[in-house]
Design a protein around this motif. Structure first.
Motif, PDB file in Angstrom:
ATOM      1  N   LYS A 627      42.092  42.175  45.838  1.00 50.93           N
ATOM      2  CA  LYS A 627      41.904  40.727  45.767  1.00 50.93           C
ATOM      3  C   LYS A 627      41.524  40.264  44.373  1.00 50.93           C
ATOM      4  N   PHE A 628      40.748  41.102  43.648  1.00 48.06           N
ATOM      5  CA  PHE A 628      40.246  40.663  42.347  1.00 48.06           C
ATOM      6  C   PHE A 628      41.374  40.432  41.349  1.00 48.06           C
ATOM      7  N   ALA A 629      42.519  41.098  41.539  1.00 48.79           N
ATOM      8  CA  ALA A 629      43.639  40.960  40.607  1.00 48.79           C
ATOM      9  C   ALA A 629      44.720  40.030  41.142  1.00 48.79           C
ATOM     10  N   SER A 630      44.520  39.489  42.360  1.00 52.82           N
ATOM     11  CA  SER A 630      45.542  38.661  43.009  1.00 52.82           C
ATOM     12  C   SER A 630      45.199  37.175  42.870  1.00 52.82           C
ATOM     13  N   THR A 631      46.195  36.354  43.108  1.00 53.91           N
ATOM     14  CA  THR A 631      45.990  34.909  43.133  1.00 53.91           C
ATOM     15  C   THR A 631      45.413  34.517  44.498  1.00 53.91           C
ATOM     16  N   ASP A 632      44.283  33.778  44.487  1.00 52.33           N
ATOM     17  CA  ASP A 632      43.632  33.375  45.740  1.00 52.33           C
ATOM     18  C   ASP A 632      43.454  34.563  46.679  1.00 52.33           C
ATOM     19  N   GLU A 633      43.020  35.688  46.085  1.00 53.61           N
ATOM     20  CA  GLU A 633      42.768  36.921  46.824  1.00 53.61           C
ATOM     21  C   GLU A 633      43.996  37.434  47.571  1.00 53.61           C
ATOM     22  N   LEU A 659      50.291  37.378  33.807  1.00 50.83           N
ATOM     23  CA  LEU A 659      50.904  36.337  34.639  1.00 50.83           C
ATOM     24  C   LEU A 659      49.911  35.226  34.961  1.00 50.83           C
ATOM     25  N   LYS A 660      48.665  35.600  35.199  1.00 47.61           N
ATOM     26  CA  LYS A 660      47.645  34.595  35.498  1.00 47.61           C
ATOM     27  C   LYS A 660      47.479  33.625  34.327  1.00 47.61           C
ATOM     28  N   LYS A 661      47.553  34.150  33.123  1.00 45.29           N
ATOM     29  CA  LYS A 661      47.365  33.322  31.939  1.00 45.29           C
ATOM     30  C   LYS A 661      48.637  32.579  31.558  1.00 45.29           C
ATOM     31  N   THR A 662      49.771  33.235  31.721  1.00 42.12           N
ATOM     32  CA  THR A 662      51.032  32.675  31.235  1.00 42.12           C
ATOM     33  C   THR A 662      51.746  31.835  32.283  1.00 42.12           C
ATOM     34  N   VAL A 663      51.649  32.248  33.536  1.00 38.14           N
ATOM     35  CA  VAL A 663      52.373  31.566  34.622  1.00 38.14           C
ATOM     36  C   VAL A 663      51.398  31.300  35.765  1.00 38.14           C
ATOM     37  N   ALA A 755      55.944  42.090  34.546  1.00 42.37           N
ATOM     38  CA  ALA A 755      55.828  40.633  34.501  1.00 42.37           C
ATOM     39  C   ALA A 755      57.198  39.981  34.596  1.00 42.37           C
ATOM     40  N   ALA A 756      58.198  40.547  33.902  1.00 41.86           N
ATOM     41  CA  ALA A 756      59.553  39.988  33.957  1.00 41.86           C
ATOM     42  C   ALA A 756      60.123  40.092  35.365  1.00 41.86           C
ATOM     43  N   GLY A 795      53.036  53.900  13.987  1.00 38.85           N
ATOM     44  CA  GLY A 795      52.744  55.200  14.564  1.00 38.85           C
ATOM     45  C   GLY A 795      51.644  55.185  15.602  1.00 38.85           C
ATOM     46  N   GLU A 796      51.277  54.017  16.088  1.00 39.45           N
ATOM     47  CA  GLU A 796      50.250  53.897  17.106  1.00 39.45           C
ATOM     48  C   GLU A 796      50.514  52.657  17.941  1.00 39.45           C
ATOM     49  N   ASP A 797      49.817  52.582  19.071  1.00 40.92           N
ATOM     50  CA  ASP A 797      50.012  51.447  19.959  1.00 40.92           C
ATOM     51  C   ASP A 797      49.305  50.209  19.407  1.00 40.92           C
ATOM     52  N   PRO A 798      49.776  49.012  19.775  1.00 42.80           N
ATOM     53  CA  PRO A 798      49.143  47.777  19.297  1.00 42.80           C
ATOM     54  C   PRO A 798      47.668  47.715  19.686  1.00 42.80           C
ATOM     55  N   GLU A 799      46.880  47.120  18.842  1.00 42.74           N
ATOM     56  CA  GLU A 799      45.451  46.978  19.101  1.00 42.74           C
ATOM     57  C   GLU A 799      45.233  46.184  20.391  1.00 42.74           C
ATOM     58  N   GLY A 800      44.279  46.616  21.165  1.00 43.36           N
ATOM     59  CA  GLY A 800      43.953  45.931  22.418  1.00 43.36           C
ATOM     60  C   GLY A 800      44.820  46.329  23.583  1.00 43.36           C
ATOM     61  N   CYS A 801      45.722  47.274  23.349  1.00 46.98           N
ATOM     62  CA  CYS A 801      46.664  47.678  24.398  1.00 46.98           C
ATOM     63  C   CYS A 801      45.945  48.236  25.627  1.00 46.98           C
ATOM     64  N   TYR A 802      44.787  48.846  25.416  1.00 51.93           N
ATOM     65  CA  TYR A 802      44.083  49.492  26.511  1.00 51.93           C
ATOM     66  C   TYR A 802      42.748  48.827  26.820  1.00 51.93           C
ATOM     67  N   ASP A 803      42.584  47.593  26.381  1.00 53.50           N
ATOM     68  CA  ASP A 803      41.392  46.845  26.756  1.00 53.50           C
ATOM     69  C   ASP A 803      41.371  46.669  28.272  1.00 53.50           C
ATOM     70  N   VAL A 804      40.194  46.793  28.845  1.00 49.54           N
ATOM     71  CA  VAL A 804      40.065  46.646  30.297  1.00 49.54           C
ATOM     72  C   VAL A 804      40.356  45.204  30.687  1.00 49.54           C
ATOM     73  N   PRO A 805      41.320  44.979  31.596  1.00 48.82           N
ATOM     74  CA  PRO A 805      41.637  43.606  32.007  1.00 48.82           C
ATOM     75  C   PRO A 805      40.435  42.904  32.645  1.00 48.82           C
ATOM     76  N   LYS A 806      40.166  41.684  32.206  1.00 46.63           N
ATOM     77  CA  LYS A 806      39.058  40.892  32.741  1.00 46.63           C
ATOM     78  C   LYS A 806      39.632  39.667  33.430  1.00 46.63           C
ATOM     79  N   PHE A 807      39.368  39.541  34.738  1.00 49.88           N
ATOM     80  CA  PHE A 807      39.927  38.428  35.500  1.00 49.88           C
ATOM     81  C   PHE A 807      38.948  37.275  35.641  1.00 49.88           C
ATOM     82  N   HIS A 808      37.707  37.483  35.218  1.00 49.66           N
ATOM     83  CA  HIS A 808      36.727  36.404  35.382  1.00 49.66           C
ATOM     84  C   HIS A 808      36.085  36.109  34.040  1.00 49.66           C
TER      85      HIS A 808
END
Length: 808
Positions: A627-633, A659-663, A755-756, A795-808
């Motif tokens: 629920k924490f990652a879904s829309t309206d649980e 998707l929550k931020k963009t759409v 997302a696509a 030669g490395e992944d973009p910065e922030g690629c592995y930041d923990v997703p925050k929904f709140h």
């Protein structure tokens, strides 16, 4: 028949150029008149009776004691079985019985590498009354004898190879190479157990057997039992000479001396019983010397354990010739020596003469159907010490004392934790509580797979290393997946519990071993006399999603697919998404019985999505809506995102946040599956249709981001009402030495690909999304291209690629 074998049955090997003093390393075979006349007579009668029964099983459907002349009607329509190895196996079985009778404190199992020697083993089991003990229709009477002989390799009877239905067996031998490692695994933590293991000289050519000879280097004689390996050199495989059959004594002595063995030959055919009896007593004596020293606190450094080299003719005792063809002592006796006996009068007469040579009327009473007393006299009097009835082979399961995994759980607000490191902390307590019934077998990958916490409690068990010998270590690391698997099978089938952690890409090496074990387990559980077993447990880590540094060869999730073809009642596949779920899953697996479990986990730190209580609920359910990652649980979604696997789950969660931020107008439900089998309709863990629809909706598109091959999930979903609305992405054989996120991009499982897919599918029922469809898909694919370009430039992944997703 090939000209090279004409008039050369089992020819002696050419002499090597090794010096004669090499043979001083071998044990002198001093055996003349070793046995009393009484013992020799009893053993010979047991052998004659068993050899007759074994041959009769291959050929006869009636007239089982030759009470009349053989006719074609007495011969089975299909002749199945392997005679060539049977006389040698009977010889060992008879002398192992004698050893047990003469040593009341000895407990023993017989592990047979030549699996198609089943006629020999079944004959011996019938003679010792073990077959009738478990199968009343095979008791020692005329009916039981008739069933034994006529039912072999026929519908409803025993198959032509040793299997789980055969009492006393812990190894099938269908796929050659594993008998010796299984034998070594069986004696671990069983200090009073001696396993006699026959390795055929054909089997000895396999890679797994070549490594398994090193098994003694992992046996601590203070805490474990011992193995008496017997290499049966009869010279031929199915149609070719064997390597060992072409080696002379000096070559064999050099080889086994290098392995760390004392070698003794049993090859005096004129005095074979005295020779074998002396050799078996010698082997047991050497074992007890080594064990006594270790148990008195003065262990022998690098002890030389006994090995017996048994040379007997191929198909010993059968028809010598068929016309110009040599049968006894050649490859022609490997399977059925006289295959045309039903249609060819000459072969039928040769078969009759062969069977009559055993004088079976002197050995089995025709009226009662029982063996005469002399035949039975070498069998141990106590049933539980007989090779077919020893409890270690069928009913000695020891349940682990498991700690409360909540003690090792992580708080939900902790940023990240490694599934494998958390599992290692759990193992420390499992080891503490189960010092003699739990082991870890690993192909030199424990540290790499972040299970090093176990070394707080225990160490490695490697007796040839002065730093780890005699320390009681619970970890065995040998760089051979085959040997680890064999150890685990022997350990598990004799009542204990084990774990096999390995790199994902290399577990496929033992794919067929795992399948063979699963079949053995299935058939064993379908008998009414085998007790429960601990499940065998694989932990698949160092997965393709984080093997970008090793390259394409290390990117291979095919072992998962192998599990999906096993019988559903006995297989389980788990994908814990975080450390708490990992703890819950592994705890469950260690306490489970009769399964083959596969846990796919990450060794790298990942977010803690669920509290311990939530993790337990999630794992018990097998799949839940997050629920924490879904829309309206998750209520009334436009699209369902389903995540299966640690890194693929992270990408789904990241996609949901994007998707929550963009759409924001797109309604998303996120479902996580931790028990892969809930998706199938044909598994005991399967979700019923109503529950399945409650998770995946009745009519919305479902995007599945899966750790393994997409076809795995597609097959599991067959028959569900989802097949026409599901898009499954998974590993698609794209990889190299690159960055972790590039692996996601290459295999279409990145957050941008998810997302696509989500907006394409969501647009079908959401006009607000539909009107922006082209814009959104282009945006997400452009973000994927930017990430790929950044990786190749930096030669490395973009910065922030592995930041923990925050929904709140």
């Amino acid at each position: 028949m090939s000209a090279q074998y004409i008039d050369r049955p089992n020819p002696p090997p050419e002499k090597s150029h090794l010096p004669d003093y090499v043979l001083e390393l071998a044990v002198a075979s001093d055996h003349k008149r070793y046995l009393s006349d009484k013992d020799r007579n009893a053993i010979q009668k047991f052998r004659r009776a068993a050899d007759y029964l074994a041959a009769a099983m291959i050929f006869l459907k009636d007239n089982v004691l030759l009470q009349e002349s053989l006719t074609p009607d007495h011969i089975k329509p299909r002749l199945l079985g392997h005679w060539g190895t049977c006389p040698g196996l009977v010889l060992v079985y008879a002398h192992l019985n004698r050893l047990l009778t003469n040593h009341p404190d000895l407990r023993s199992l017989f592990v047979v590498g030549p699996g198609h020697g089943a006629p020999a083993i079944l004959a011996c089991l019938w003679l010792e009354e073990s077959l009738g003990h478990f199968y009343p229709s095979y008791v020692q009477n005329p009916s039981g004898l008739h069933r034994l002989i006529t039912g072999f390799s026929c519908p409803g009877g025993f198959p032509s190879h040793i299997s789980a239905e055969v009492p006393g067996s812990i190894h099938e031998g269908g796929e050659l190479g594993y008998a010796l490692s299984v034998a070594f695994g069986a004696v671990l933590d069983k200090p009073d157990l001696v396993v006699v293991c026959v390795v055929g000289d054909g089997e000895a050519e396999t890679g797994p057997t070549a490594t398994a000879w090193h098994g003694y280097k992992y046996i601590d004689p203070a805490e474990s039992g011992a193995v008496i390996p017997i290499l049966h050199v009869n010279g031929f495989k199915i149609s070719e000479r064997t390597i060992f059959g072409c080696m002379d004594d000096k070559e064999i002595v050099c080889l086994f001396s290098g392995y760390g063995y004392q070698t003794r030959f049993v090859e005096d055919l004129d005095n074979i019983d005295d020779d074998m009896a002396a050799a078996m007593e010698w082997a047991l004596g050497e074992i007890r010397k080594i064990q006594k020293s270790a148990r008195e606190g003065d262990p022998i450094v690098k002890p030389r354990w006994p090995v017996i080299i048994m040379r007997t003719p191929k198909g010993w005792g059968c028809t010598a010739r068929l016309g110009d063809e040599i049968i006894e002592g050649s490859y022609q006796s490997h399977q059925v020596p006289l295959p045309g006996a039903k249609k060819d009068e000459k072969q039928l007469k040769l078969l009759e003469d062969w069977l009559k040579s055993y004088r079976i009327s002197e050995l089995i009473d025709r009226q009662s159907g029982k063996p005469v007393d002399e035949v039975s006299s070498i069998v141990p009097k106590e049933p539980e010490r007989r090779l077919g009835q020893i409890p270690e082979a069928y009913n000695c399961y020891s349940q682990l004392d498991l700690p409360n995994w909540f003690e090792f759980a992580k708080a939900k607000d902790e940023e990240e934790a490694s599934c494998m490191q958390s599992c290692g902390e759990l193992f420390t307590q499992v080891i503490e509580k189960n010092k003699h019934s739990f082991r870890i077998f690993s192909p030199d990958e424990l540290e790499s797979n972040k299970l090093n916490a176990t070394f707080k409690t225990t160490g490695r068990n490697f007796q040839w290393d002065q730093f780890s010998r005699s320390k009681g270590g619970r970890v065995i690391e040998i760089l051979s997946e085959h040997t680890c698997q064999g150890f685990m099978q022997g350990y598990t089938l004799t009542g204990r519990t084990a774990v096999f952690p390995s790199y994902e890409s290399f577990l496929g090496i033992i794919h067929t071993m795992m399948v063979q074990y699963s079949k053995f387990n299935k058939m064993g559980q379908e008998t009414n006399w085998r007790g429960p077993l601990a499940s065998i447990n694989y932990i698949e880590t160092s997965t393709w999603t984080r093997q970008e540094h090793n390259g394409f060869s290390h990117q291979n999730p095919s072992f998962i697919t192998a599990f999906l073809h096993l019988k559903p009642a006995y297989s389980r596949v788990y994908f814990p998404p975080d450390a708490n779920c990992m703890l819950s899953t592994v705890h469950h697996c260690l306490g489970s019985k009769n399964y083959v479990n596969l846990v796919v986990a990450s060794k790298h730190p990942t977010p803690i999505y669920l509290s311990p209580e939530e993790a337990q609920t999630h794992c018990q359910a097998g799949a839940t809506t997050w629920k924490f990652a879904s829309t309206d649980e998750g209520v009334n979604p436009d699209v369902v995102l389903c995540a299966i696997g640690t890194e693929t789950t992270f990408e789904v969660i990241s996609a949901a946040l994007i998707l929550k931020k963009t759409v924001p107008e797109l309604r998303v439900r996120v479902v996580n599956v931790t028990d892969l089998m809930v998706l199938s309709r044909d598994h005991s863990h399967a979700l019923d249709d109503e529950t399945f629809e409650s998770l995946f909706s009745k009519d919305r598109s479902v995007i599945v981001n899966y750790h393994g091959y997409a076809s795995d999930v597609t097959a599991l979903l067959y028959g569900r009402n989802i097949s026409d609305r599901a898009i499954v992405e998974g590993f698609c054989e794209e990889g190299t030495t690159t960055s972790p996120f590039d692996m996601m991009l290459r295999n279409n499982v990145s957050r941008y690909h998810i997302a696509a897919h989500a907006v394409r599918s969501g647009a079908l029922g959401n006009p607000k999304v539909n009107i922006r469809l082209q814009e959104l898909v282009s945006h997400f694919m452009d973000e994927a291209d930017k990430a790929k370009k950044y990786i190749y430039e930096n030669g490395e992944d973009p910065e922030g690629c592995y930041d923990v997703p925050k929904f709140h």
